[in-house]
Design a protein around this motif. Structure first.
Motif, PDB file in Angstrom:
ATOM      1  N   PHE A  58      28.727  -4.281 -49.129  1.00 54.09           N
ATOM      2  CA  PHE A  58      27.402  -4.863 -48.953  1.00 54.09           C
ATOM      3  C   PHE A  58      27.097  -5.094 -47.483  1.00 54.09           C
ATOM      4  CE2 PHE A  58      24.988  -8.829 -48.374  1.00 54.09           C
ATOM      5  CZ  PHE A  58      23.773  -8.421 -48.888  1.00 54.09           C
ATOM      6  N   TRP A  59      28.057  -5.684 -46.752  1.00 50.13           N
ATOM      7  CA  TRP A  59      27.820  -5.958 -45.340  1.00 50.13           C
ATOM      8  C   TRP A  59      27.675  -4.690 -44.520  1.00 50.13           C
ATOM      9  CZ3 TRP A  59      25.849 -10.175 -43.754  1.00 50.13           C
ATOM     10  CH2 TRP A  59      26.101 -11.361 -44.415  1.00 50.13           C
ATOM     11  N   ASP A  64      23.962  -1.059 -41.640  1.00 45.30           N
ATOM     12  CA  ASP A  64      23.319   0.239 -41.457  1.00 45.30           C
ATOM     13  C   ASP A  64      21.801   0.132 -41.565  1.00 45.30           C
ATOM     14  OD1 ASP A  64      25.763   1.420 -41.092  1.00 45.30           O
ATOM     15  OD2 ASP A  64      25.911   2.168 -43.157  1.00 45.30           O
ATOM     16  N   LEU A  65      21.309  -0.755 -42.422  1.00 42.87           N
ATOM     17  CA  LEU A  65      19.863  -0.921 -42.558  1.00 42.87           C
ATOM     18  C   LEU A  65      19.259  -1.636 -41.365  1.00 42.87           C
ATOM     19  CD1 LEU A  65      19.556  -1.892 -46.324  1.00 42.87           C
ATOM     20  CD2 LEU A  65      18.868   0.249 -45.252  1.00 42.87           C
ATOM     21  N   VAL A  66      19.973  -2.591 -40.794  1.00 45.87           N
ATOM     22  CA  VAL A  66      19.443  -3.367 -39.680  1.00 45.87           C
ATOM     23  C   VAL A  66      19.563  -2.595 -38.376  1.00 45.87           C
ATOM     24  CG1 VAL A  66      19.797  -5.457 -38.312  1.00 45.87           C
ATOM     25  CG2 VAL A  66      19.839  -5.565 -40.799  1.00 45.87           C
ATOM     26  N   TYR A  67      20.700  -1.980 -38.159  1.00 47.41           N
ATOM     27  CA  TYR A  67      20.950  -1.288 -36.896  1.00 47.41           C
ATOM     28  C   TYR A  67      20.812   0.223 -37.048  1.00 47.41           C
ATOM     29  CZ  TYR A  67      22.927  -5.721 -35.384  1.00 47.41           C
ATOM     30  OH  TYR A  67      23.118  -7.045 -35.073  1.00 47.41           O
ATOM     31  N   THR A  68      19.647   0.685 -37.471  1.00 49.80           N
ATOM     32  CA  THR A  68      19.440   2.131 -37.549  1.00 49.80           C
ATOM     33  C   THR A  68      19.192   2.679 -36.161  1.00 49.80           C
ATOM     34  OG1 THR A  68      17.107   1.780 -37.996  1.00 49.80           O
ATOM     35  CG2 THR A  68      18.550   2.106 -39.892  1.00 49.80           C
ATOM     36  N   LYS A  69      19.681   3.843 -35.915  1.00 45.34           N
ATOM     37  CA  LYS A  69      19.541   4.467 -34.605  1.00 45.34           C
ATOM     38  C   LYS A  69      18.168   5.130 -34.520  1.00 45.34           C
ATOM     39  CE  LYS A  69      22.410   6.984 -31.465  1.00 45.34           C
ATOM     40  NZ  LYS A  69      23.590   7.801 -31.309  1.00 45.34           N
ATOM     41  N   ARG A  70      17.407   4.727 -33.561  1.00 50.00           N
ATOM     42  CA  ARG A  70      16.083   5.305 -33.376  1.00 50.00           C
ATOM     43  C   ARG A  70      16.156   6.372 -32.292  1.00 50.00           C
ATOM     44  NH1 ARG A  70      15.089  -0.225 -34.256  1.00 50.00           N
ATOM     45  NH2 ARG A  70      13.907  -0.562 -36.152  1.00 50.00           N
ATOM     46  N   THR A  71      15.420   7.456 -32.513  1.00 46.90           N
ATOM     47  CA  THR A  71      15.485   8.546 -31.563  1.00 46.90           C
ATOM     48  C   THR A  71      14.557   8.342 -30.364  1.00 46.90           C
ATOM     49  OG1 THR A  71      13.871   9.759 -32.872  1.00 46.90           O
ATOM     50  CG2 THR A  71      16.202  10.222 -33.281  1.00 46.90           C
ATOM     51  N   SER A  72      13.439   7.665 -30.589  1.00 43.33           N
ATOM     52  CA  SER A  72      12.518   7.449 -29.458  1.00 43.33           C
ATOM     53  C   SER A  72      11.780   6.135 -29.640  1.00 43.33           C
ATOM     54  CB  SER A  72      11.525   8.590 -29.347  1.00 43.33           C
ATOM     55  OG  SER A  72      10.599   8.524 -30.405  1.00 43.33           O
ATOM     56  N   VAL A  73      10.991   5.782 -28.671  1.00 46.44           N
ATOM     57  CA  VAL A  73      10.231   4.548 -28.701  1.00 46.44           C
ATOM     58  C   VAL A  73       9.128   4.607 -29.759  1.00 46.44           C
ATOM     59  CG1 VAL A  73       8.777   3.008 -27.294  1.00 46.44           C
ATOM     60  CG2 VAL A  73      10.676   4.212 -26.260  1.00 46.44           C
ATOM     61  N   PHE A  74       8.633   5.816 -30.053  1.00 46.93           N
ATOM     62  CA  PHE A  74       7.516   5.974 -30.983  1.00 46.93           C
ATOM     63  C   PHE A  74       7.931   5.856 -32.441  1.00 46.93           C
ATOM     64  CE2 PHE A  74       6.401   8.341 -27.117  1.00 46.93           C
ATOM     65  CZ  PHE A  74       5.314   7.557 -26.717  1.00 46.93           C
TER      66      PHE A  74
END
Length: 76
Positions: A58-59, A64-74
Motif C-alpha cells: 500500500f505504501w 508511486d501515486l504521489v511522486y510521479t515523474k513528470r516530463t515537463s512543466v506543462f
C-alpha cells in the motif's frame, strides 16, 4: 504395506509428538492446550507477515501515486 505405515505412524506419535506432552508436564498444563497454543501462534505469525506485506505494498503504491515523474512543466 499397511504394517509399515502403522509402524512409521507409531514412531512419530511416540517420539515426535512427545515434545508438547513433556512441555505440558513441566508447565503443569494439559498437552492439548500446549498444542493449541502452537497452532494459534503459527497462524498469528503468518498473519503478521501477510499484514506487513499488504501495508508495504500500500505504501509503495501510494508513493508511486504521489511522486510521479513528470516530463515537463506543462504536465501539471
Amino acid at each position: 504395506m499397511r504394517s509399515i505405515i502403522y509402524k512409521i505412524r507409531y514412531f512419530f506419535e511416540r517420539h515426535g509428538f512427545y515434545v508438547s506432552s513433556r512441555l505440558a508436564d513441566k508447565l503443569g498444563m494439559r498437552a492439548k492446550s500446549v498444542r493449541l497454543f502452537f497452532i494459534y501462534a503459527s497462524f498469528f505469525t503468518v498473519g503478521i507477515g501477510f499484514v506487513f506485506y499488504l501495508t508495504l505494498a500500500f505504501w509503495l503504491r501510494l508513493k508511486d501515486l504521489v511522486y510521479t515523474k513528470r516530463t515537463s512543466v506543462f504536465d501539471l
